[in-house]
Write an enzyme that holds these catalytic residues in place. Structure first.
Site, PDB file in Angstrom:
ATOM      1  N   GLY A   1       0.775  -1.242   0.000  1.00 46.67           N
ATOM      2  CA  GLY A   1       0.000   0.000   0.000  1.00 46.67           C
ATOM      3  C   GLY A   1       0.801   1.282   0.000  1.00 46.67           C
ATOM      4  O   GLY A   1       0.296   2.324   0.419  1.00 46.67           O
TER       5      GLY A   1
ATOM      6  N   ILE B   1      -6.993  -9.114 -12.199  1.00 44.54           N
ATOM      7  CA  ILE B   1      -7.465  -8.573 -13.471  1.00 44.54           C
ATOM      8  C   ILE B   1      -8.962  -8.304 -13.351  1.00 44.54           C
ATOM      9  O   ILE B   1      -9.708  -9.144 -12.842  1.00 44.54           O
ATOM     10  CB  ILE B   1      -7.170  -9.577 -14.607  1.00 44.54           C
ATOM     11  N   LEU B   2      -9.375  -7.125 -13.778  1.00 45.35           N
ATOM     12  CA  LEU B   2     -10.808  -6.792 -13.768  1.00 45.35           C
ATOM     13  C   LEU B   2     -11.350  -6.941 -15.184  1.00 45.35           C
ATOM     14  O   LEU B   2     -10.735  -6.482 -16.149  1.00 45.35           O
ATOM     15  CB  LEU B   2     -11.011  -5.356 -13.276  1.00 45.35           C
TER      16      LEU B   2
ATOM     17  N   HIS C   1       1.062   1.310 -13.474  1.00 41.33           N
ATOM     18  CA  HIS C   1       1.806   0.143 -13.962  1.00 41.33           C
ATOM     19  C   HIS C   1       3.297   0.481 -13.897  1.00 41.33           C
ATOM     20  O   HIS C   1       3.701   1.564 -14.327  1.00 41.33           O
ATOM     21  CB  HIS C   1       1.386  -0.172 -15.395  1.00 41.33           C
TER      22      HIS C   1
ATOM     23  N   LEU D   1      -5.695  -5.778 -20.654  1.00 45.98           N
ATOM     24  CA  LEU D   1      -4.662  -5.727 -19.604  1.00 45.98           C
ATOM     25  C   LEU D   1      -3.643  -4.625 -19.871  1.00 45.98           C
ATOM     26  O   LEU D   1      -2.989  -4.618 -20.921  1.00 45.98           O
ATOM     27  CB  LEU D   1      -3.950  -7.089 -19.517  1.00 45.98           C
TER      28      LEU D   1
HETATM   29  C1  GRF Z   1       3.646  -0.911  -7.573  1.00 44.46           C
HETATM   30  O1  GRF Z   1       4.921  -1.099  -8.081  1.00 44.46           O
HETATM   31  C2  GRF Z   1       2.642  -0.760  -8.689  1.00 44.46           C
HETATM   32  O2  GRF Z   1       3.152  -0.140  -9.828  1.00 44.46           O
HETATM   33  C3  GRF Z   1       2.315  -2.193  -9.013  1.00 44.46           C
HETATM   34  O3  GRF Z   1       2.297  -2.852  -7.765  1.00 44.46           O
HETATM   35  C4  GRF Z   1       3.141  -2.153  -6.852  1.00 44.46           C
HETATM   36  C5  GRF Z   1       2.315  -1.820  -5.658  1.00 44.46           C
HETATM   37  O4  GRF Z   1       3.053  -1.281  -4.608  1.00 44.46           O
HETATM   38  N1  GRF Z   1       1.092  -2.275  -9.771  1.00 44.46           N
HETATM   39  P1  GRF Z   1       2.328  -0.660  -3.334  1.00 44.46           P
HETATM   40  O5  GRF Z   1       1.368  -1.714  -2.793  1.00 44.46           O
HETATM   41  O6  GRF Z   1       1.596   0.576  -3.760  1.00 44.46           O
HETATM   42  O7  GRF Z   1       3.427  -0.371  -2.368  1.00 44.46           O
END
Ligand code: GRF
Length: 216
Positions: free
Chosen positions: A12, A96-97, A113, A148
């Site tokens: 998070g 995946i949604l 991403h 995706l």
């Molecule tokens: C991030 O690197 C984000 O780009 C990817 O998953 C990771 C999540 O990290 N989709 P966090 O839970 O926000 O620390």
């Protein structure tokens, strides 16, 4: 008040970055927006505890308790809709949604991403960038569609890939920019500076520049 619902699966840190920005910039008072709930598909996600620490409603919806993807999504849809969100933010949400979910929130779901889309969709992006020998890597915030990592690009941050990098050092460098970029993109969306029109992210030049970060 514009309501933001954040979906997570793990630590998070992107959620925390957005929440810290919202507190520092006093979004409730200045732009009339706040995070109203954090939902995780993994009950053990650290981000849930962090959300509770901010006094934000934190809900776990364990996807493993559902027999099918559709059944999980149906429940998730019900839960998310119960908050009547103006924006749904996928911050490290690792499910995946499908169209069955996203069609209910056109132009209202953002994802981050960890790569410069359209390169390196999917997982293990940092190692794949190193293996490919690219000099520039980074992160992308985009609107979510059923394709995706395929929706319209809102903003990107570009970071160098150094000869001494491994996937962890590179991931750390990218993550710092994820936090900045995502906070800015969420803010610009709730401020109404970005519209989703004909499957494109439409914004003015100033907004686009503020969502193009270049590390030196
Ligand atoms: C991030 O690197 C984000 O780009 C990817 O998953 C990771 C999540 O990290 N989709 P966090 O839970 O926000 O620390």
């Amino acid at each position: 008040m514009k309501k933001i619902v954040v979906l997570i699966s793990g630590r998070g840190s992107n959620f925390v970055a957005i929440q810290e920005t919202a507190l520092r910039e006093q979004w409730e008072e200045t732009i009339g927006a706040k995070i109203v709930a954090v939902i995780s598909n993994r009950p053990e996600a650290k981000g849930l505890e962090l959300a509770r620490g901010y006094g934000i409603e934190a809900v776990s919806l364990d996807h493993k308790l559902f027999e099918t993807r559709e059944a999980f999504e149906e429940k998730l849809l019900e839960l998310v809709q119960s908050y009547e969100p103006d924006l749904v933010v996928l911050a490290g949400f690792m499910r995946i949604l499908t169209e069955g979910f996203v069609k209910h929130f056109p132009g209202k779901i953002l994802n981050i991403h960890p790569a410069l889309l359209p390169s390196f969709k999917g997982l293990d992006t940092h190692q794949r960038a190193i293996d490919a020998g690219v000099r520039a890597h980074g992160t992308t915030v985009h609107f979510v569609t059923a394709a995706l990592d395929g929706g319209a690009i809102i903003g990107q941050a570009v970071v160098p890939v150094l000869p001494s990098d491994d996937e962890h050092t590179l991931a750390d460098r990218v993550l710092g920019y994820e936090h900045q970029l995502f906070s800015r993109a969420v803010k610009a969306c709730v401020e109404g500076k970005i519209q989703y029109v004909n499957e494109r992210a439409v914004m003015d030049d100033e907004t686009a520049l503020s969502l193009t970060l270049l590390a030196h």
